[in-house]
Design a protein around this motif. Sequence first.
Motif, PDB file in Angstrom:
ATOM      1  N   TYR A  30     -42.427  -6.102 -43.386  1.00  0.00           N
ATOM      2  CA  TYR A  30     -42.908  -6.597 -44.722  1.00  0.00           C
ATOM      3  C   TYR A  30     -41.888  -7.050 -45.569  1.00  0.00           C
ATOM      4  O   TYR A  30     -42.132  -7.818 -46.394  1.00  0.00           O
ATOM      5  CB  TYR A  30     -43.468  -5.296 -45.579  1.00  0.00           C
ATOM      6  CG  TYR A  30     -42.614  -4.089 -45.502  1.00  0.00           C
ATOM      7  CD1 TYR A  30     -42.791  -2.731 -44.878  1.00  0.00           C
ATOM      8  CD2 TYR A  30     -41.537  -3.943 -46.242  1.00  0.00           C
ATOM      9  CE1 TYR A  30     -41.949  -1.800 -44.899  1.00  0.00           C
ATOM     10  CE2 TYR A  30     -40.582  -3.024 -46.481  1.00  0.00           C
ATOM     11  CZ  TYR A  30     -40.961  -1.824 -45.680  1.00  0.00           C
ATOM     12  OH  TYR A  30     -40.148  -0.467 -45.721  1.00  0.00           O
ATOM     13  N   PRO A  90     -46.358   6.622 -52.013  1.00  0.00           N
ATOM     14  CA  PRO A  90     -47.599   6.795 -52.167  1.00  0.00           C
ATOM     15  C   PRO A  90     -48.171   7.391 -50.802  1.00  0.00           C
ATOM     16  O   PRO A  90     -49.131   8.203 -51.335  1.00  0.00           O
ATOM     17  CB  PRO A  90     -48.312   5.210 -52.223  1.00  0.00           C
ATOM     18  CG  PRO A  90     -47.529   4.389 -51.746  1.00  0.00           C
ATOM     19  CD  PRO A  90     -46.073   5.015 -51.906  1.00  0.00           C
ATOM     20  N   LEU A 130     -42.216   7.790 -55.522  1.00  0.00           N
ATOM     21  CA  LEU A 130     -41.672   6.702 -54.947  1.00  0.00           C
ATOM     22  C   LEU A 130     -42.706   6.136 -53.444  1.00  0.00           C
ATOM     23  O   LEU A 130     -42.595   4.969 -53.313  1.00  0.00           O
ATOM     24  CB  LEU A 130     -40.215   6.813 -54.328  1.00  0.00           C
ATOM     25  CG  LEU A 130     -39.123   6.714 -55.234  1.00  0.00           C
ATOM     26  CD1 LEU A 130     -37.720   7.594 -54.680  1.00  0.00           C
ATOM     27  CD2 LEU A 130     -39.048   5.731 -55.785  1.00  0.00           C
ATOM     28  N   LEU A 149     -47.604  -5.451 -44.744  1.00  0.00           N
ATOM     29  CA  LEU A 149     -47.576  -4.952 -46.367  1.00  0.00           C
ATOM     30  C   LEU A 149     -46.616  -4.063 -46.519  1.00  0.00           C
ATOM     31  O   LEU A 149     -46.589  -3.049 -46.001  1.00  0.00           O
ATOM     32  CB  LEU A 149     -49.133  -4.504 -46.515  1.00  0.00           C
ATOM     33  CG  LEU A 149     -50.140  -5.774 -46.287  1.00  0.00           C
ATOM     34  CD1 LEU A 149     -51.486  -5.257 -46.588  1.00  0.00           C
ATOM     35  CD2 LEU A 149     -50.000  -6.904 -47.448  1.00  0.00           C
ATOM     36  N   ASN A 150     -46.134  -4.175 -47.882  1.00  0.00           N
ATOM     37  CA  ASN A 150     -45.225  -3.138 -48.406  1.00  0.00           C
ATOM     38  C   ASN A 150     -45.838  -1.936 -48.447  1.00  0.00           C
ATOM     39  O   ASN A 150     -46.684  -1.824 -49.616  1.00  0.00           O
ATOM     40  CB  ASN A 150     -44.251  -3.766 -49.561  1.00  0.00           C
ATOM     41  CG  ASN A 150     -43.134  -3.009 -49.839  1.00  0.00           C
ATOM     42  OD1 ASN A 150     -43.070  -1.637 -49.563  1.00  0.00           O
ATOM     43  ND2 ASN A 150     -42.058  -3.631 -50.179  1.00  0.00           N
ATOM     44  N   PRO A 151     -45.554  -0.652 -47.925  1.00  0.00           N
ATOM     45  CA  PRO A 151     -46.344   0.642 -47.950  1.00  0.00           C
ATOM     46  C   PRO A 151     -46.341   1.138 -49.577  1.00  0.00           C
ATOM     47  O   PRO A 151     -46.898   2.027 -49.826  1.00  0.00           O
ATOM     48  CB  PRO A 151     -45.521   1.463 -47.069  1.00  0.00           C
ATOM     49  CG  PRO A 151     -44.163   0.705 -46.795  1.00  0.00           C
ATOM     50  CD  PRO A 151     -44.363  -0.796 -46.952  1.00  0.00           C
ATOM     51  N   VAL A 152     -45.161   0.807 -50.260  1.00  0.00           N
ATOM     52  CA  VAL A 152     -45.251   1.493 -51.636  1.00  0.00           C
ATOM     53  C   VAL A 152     -45.655   0.646 -52.833  1.00  0.00           C
ATOM     54  O   VAL A 152     -45.768   1.154 -53.933  1.00  0.00           O
ATOM     55  CB  VAL A 152     -43.553   1.764 -51.881  1.00  0.00           C
ATOM     56  CG1 VAL A 152     -42.752   2.443 -51.030  1.00  0.00           C
ATOM     57  CG2 VAL A 152     -42.817   0.567 -52.081  1.00  0.00           C
ATOM     58  N   PHE A 153     -46.425  -0.541 -52.365  1.00  0.00           N
ATOM     59  CA  PHE A 153     -47.054  -1.284 -53.486  1.00  0.00           C
ATOM     60  C   PHE A 153     -48.574  -1.238 -53.152  1.00  0.00           C
ATOM     61  O   PHE A 153     -48.843  -1.433 -52.058  1.00  0.00           O
ATOM     62  CB  PHE A 153     -46.421  -2.669 -53.494  1.00  0.00           C
ATOM     63  CG  PHE A 153     -45.072  -2.659 -54.219  1.00  0.00           C
ATOM     64  CD1 PHE A 153     -44.470  -1.813 -55.386  1.00  0.00           C
ATOM     65  CD2 PHE A 153     -44.045  -3.279 -53.505  1.00  0.00           C
ATOM     66  CE1 PHE A 153     -43.127  -1.816 -55.458  1.00  0.00           C
ATOM     67  CE2 PHE A 153     -42.773  -3.204 -53.778  1.00  0.00           C
ATOM     68  CZ  PHE A 153     -42.282  -2.573 -54.809  1.00  0.00           C
ATOM     69  N   HIS A 156     -51.427   2.092 -46.410  1.00  0.00           N
ATOM     70  CA  HIS A 156     -51.852   3.095 -45.566  1.00  0.00           C
ATOM     71  C   HIS A 156     -53.374   3.594 -45.965  1.00  0.00           C
ATOM     72  O   HIS A 156     -53.855   4.115 -44.908  1.00  0.00           O
ATOM     73  CB  HIS A 156     -50.766   4.237 -45.785  1.00  0.00           C
ATOM     74  CG  HIS A 156     -51.054   5.056 -46.920  1.00  0.00           C
ATOM     75  ND1 HIS A 156     -50.628   4.696 -48.273  1.00  0.00           N
ATOM     76  CD2 HIS A 156     -51.775   6.052 -47.211  1.00  0.00           C
ATOM     77  CE1 HIS A 156     -50.898   5.668 -49.161  1.00  0.00           C
ATOM     78  NE2 HIS A 156     -51.773   6.596 -48.431  1.00  0.00           N
ATOM     79  N   ARG A 192     -50.833  -5.412 -56.465  1.00  0.00           N
ATOM     80  CA  ARG A 192     -49.588  -5.913 -57.001  1.00  0.00           C
ATOM     81  C   ARG A 192     -48.898  -6.862 -55.716  1.00  0.00           C
ATOM     82  O   ARG A 192     -48.359  -7.947 -56.351  1.00  0.00           O
ATOM     83  CB  ARG A 192     -48.612  -4.519 -57.167  1.00  0.00           C
ATOM     84  CG  ARG A 192     -47.279  -4.757 -56.854  1.00  0.00           C
ATOM     85  CD  ARG A 192     -46.181  -4.181 -57.801  1.00  0.00           C
ATOM     86  NE  ARG A 192     -44.991  -4.923 -58.049  1.00  0.00           N
ATOM     87  CZ  ARG A 192     -43.949  -4.128 -58.146  1.00  0.00           C
ATOM     88  NH1 ARG A 192     -44.070  -3.112 -58.561  1.00  0.00           N
ATOM     89  NH2 ARG A 192     -42.768  -5.073 -57.989  1.00  0.00           N
ATOM     90  N   GLN A 193     -49.159  -6.665 -54.560  1.00  0.00           N
ATOM     91  CA  GLN A 193     -48.596  -7.624 -53.879  1.00  0.00           C
ATOM     92  C   GLN A 193     -49.153  -9.072 -53.904  1.00  0.00           C
ATOM     93  O   GLN A 193     -48.717  -9.965 -53.702  1.00  0.00           O
ATOM     94  CB  GLN A 193     -48.620  -6.963 -52.399  1.00  0.00           C
ATOM     95  CG  GLN A 193     -47.930  -5.736 -52.163  1.00  0.00           C
ATOM     96  CD  GLN A 193     -47.762  -5.124 -50.870  1.00  0.00           C
ATOM     97  OE1 GLN A 193     -47.301  -6.010 -49.758  1.00  0.00           O
ATOM     98  NE2 GLN A 193     -48.234  -4.089 -50.349  1.00  0.00           N
ATOM     99  N   TYR A 249     -53.377   1.525 -51.604  1.00  0.00           N
ATOM    100  CA  TYR A 249     -52.142   1.139 -50.908  1.00  0.00           C
ATOM    101  C   TYR A 249     -52.147   0.824 -49.380  1.00  0.00           C
ATOM    102  O   TYR A 249     -53.412   1.284 -49.083  1.00  0.00           O
ATOM    103  CB  TYR A 249     -51.129   2.432 -50.796  1.00  0.00           C
ATOM    104  CG  TYR A 249     -50.799   2.519 -52.161  1.00  0.00           C
ATOM    105  CD1 TYR A 249     -49.371   1.812 -52.665  1.00  0.00           C
ATOM    106  CD2 TYR A 249     -51.304   3.382 -53.306  1.00  0.00           C
ATOM    107  CE1 TYR A 249     -48.953   2.187 -53.962  1.00  0.00           C
ATOM    108  CE2 TYR A 249     -50.771   3.732 -54.389  1.00  0.00           C
ATOM    109  CZ  TYR A 249     -49.617   2.979 -54.719  1.00  0.00           C
ATOM    110  OH  TYR A 249     -49.160   3.220 -56.334  1.00  0.00           O
ATOM    111  N   LYS A 287     -43.548 -15.273 -48.150  1.00  0.00           N
ATOM    112  CA  LYS A 287     -44.438 -15.298 -49.078  1.00  0.00           C
ATOM    113  C   LYS A 287     -43.500 -16.322 -50.114  1.00  0.00           C
ATOM    114  O   LYS A 287     -44.090 -16.510 -51.279  1.00  0.00           O
ATOM    115  CB  LYS A 287     -44.751 -14.155 -49.835  1.00  0.00           C
ATOM    116  CG  LYS A 287     -45.753 -13.277 -49.216  1.00  0.00           C
ATOM    117  CD  LYS A 287     -46.508 -12.355 -50.046  1.00  0.00           C
ATOM    118  CE  LYS A 287     -45.401 -11.333 -50.755  1.00  0.00           C
ATOM    119  NZ  LYS A 287     -46.389 -10.193 -51.576  1.00  0.00           N
TER     120      LYS A 287
END
Lengths: 333, 315
Positions: B214, B311, B309, A107-111, A157, A115-116, A155, B221
């Motif tokens: 990811y 989290p 930027l 999973l993208n850590p910043v979203f 994490h 959102r994902q 998020y 996806k």
Amino acid sequence: MTEETLLKVDHLKTFFRTKTGILPAVNGVSFALKRGEILGVVGESGCGKSVMSMSILKLIEKYGGKVQPGSSVVLEGKQLLDLPEKKMCDLRGKEIAMISQDPMTSLNPVFTVERQMVETICRHTDMNKIQAREHALSWLKKVGIPETEKRMKEYPHQLSGGMCQRVIIAMALSCEPKVLIADEPTTALDVTIQAQILDLLRKLRDEVNAAIILVTHDMGVVAGMADNIMVMYAGKCVERGTKHQVFKQSLHPYTQGLLASVPRMDRQEDKLYAIPGNVPDLTQKHEGCIFRDRCNQCVGKCAQAAPPQFLVESGQSVRCWLYEDKAVEVCDE
Amino acid sequence: MKKYILKRILIMIPVFLGMTALVFFLSNMTPGSPVDAMITPEMGVEDVEQLRHEMGLDQPIYVQYFKWLERLFQGNLGYSYRTSNPVIKDIGERIGPTLILTLTVLVVSILFGVALGVLAACKPYSIWDTLASGLSFIGSSMPGFFIALVLIYFFSVKLRWLPTGGMYTSVTSNSFSDLMRHMVLPTISMSLASSGNYIRQTRSAMLEVMGEEYVKMARAKGLRERVVLYVHALRNAMLPIVTCIGMSVPGLVGGSIIIEQIFGWPGMGTLMVLSVTYRDYPVIMGITMYITIAVLLTNLLMDLLYAVLDPRIRN
């Protein structure tokens, strides 16, 4: 459950160009997948399982691999390998979805989770953001995530590995794909979570009626999940049959070795069996059967030519010279 | 988060004071005195002493420093020894030109560097990659003044397309287009040097991120490649790029001394050189204060930007 073939892979060959030569990571794999079927793909690390999954999704080129002409991947009559990238892109996630082996990094850590998930749903359906959010919420509930509203805003994490994998499963299934490629979905998880995740996959398979390609090196996982099993070695399929056939009367010496190396509760053993040797270097040319060096049932013919795929009476197929006499059909690949 | 920001702002105060003290003592220790520049042949030794006394230079350095601090809190930065103008006015005149130039350089080099870096990372070993590596090599290995001289030679002397220096052609022709024409060469010379860094940073950060799981999942996806690259990958690659940009900002706010000298740009860099030559302590202190504040604010901004930027940094 209909018996029609959903996905048919024929003579799939994928190679990488490396400094030491051409590496045929997948070397002529064929199989057919029916609606709702779970196919277990087993083999040790480096046998080409993951490359095969990525080739079916046509993503392997992004990672330096090339699918050789003559290969064929047909989904409901559509030849995927001839599909332009734009169409293929629409199909990924919509008709063939994937779950990967390491949930913590997938999973993208910043979203946020929301959102994902919404992004995936909006990409493949006509839903607007609000509908997509509701849809995502219902799927997160289905995969057993507690406090969904709260988790949605978190998020990756902030979630545990098992939670991440549930989110990934929810994401993969939210567009109700026909085929789900689960590439070692439980490798990174601890055993209790493993069982839960596998249970979940089975339950959701029934709900969406998706076929699952379950890639794993864990014999225990396939034993519990799969309808059919394909054993891969060095980029080739060495044995294929139903779960019962492969477990009760495995034919190929490699499969037998794999099964013998599973620890057993009912026997007292001091030392776990291991197949001697390592996976051969595929960039080198091999004479004869590629498993020869590690095989304990080698015959003279093994050194001379690589065995073709023999179909034996029971319906099992095996790539080994020992079964030449018992073969009802030879499928040369 | 609020507590963290407050803490960061409070910590800026002692750092700022320490910085001013350090510069004050160091510049006072350098040989030479502002009085030297004011001595005329008619003056006797007593006159010079008298002058020193009037300027407060005969007092111990720490007394001078506290006097300077006292005036600072009253909002008075003192008067320039060289021009007799208030320091605020002298610096105020120079801040504009420097900021115009350096902000343009910052924007141009970020846009150019990040775009080229992304392009190079998406298509490794392609023509874009070669171009990007070449440019970043030239940018980081050639000194700015050399690039500036080469540009002046070709575009001003040979081709006569652009002016050799200055900010406006004359006092009367201070139009925007005239300013633009004067800015082209200094902007290119400075941008080339700093974008070299950005190209390299962006390329390596993007390459690293694109190998992540990811990104593979985003592709699986069915997200379009554009979205995968610019939304999923670039957002993660931004962190090292932001660090790199943050580190180059302090060098830019003070104005590039060399480039400003070459192009006769009336900015802070030029003023700084002049003030040091004349031992113009009040102006030196003023410039130092401005740079210190700018650097402290940039650092704070960078830290906040990290939190926006990523989290994972937030808590």
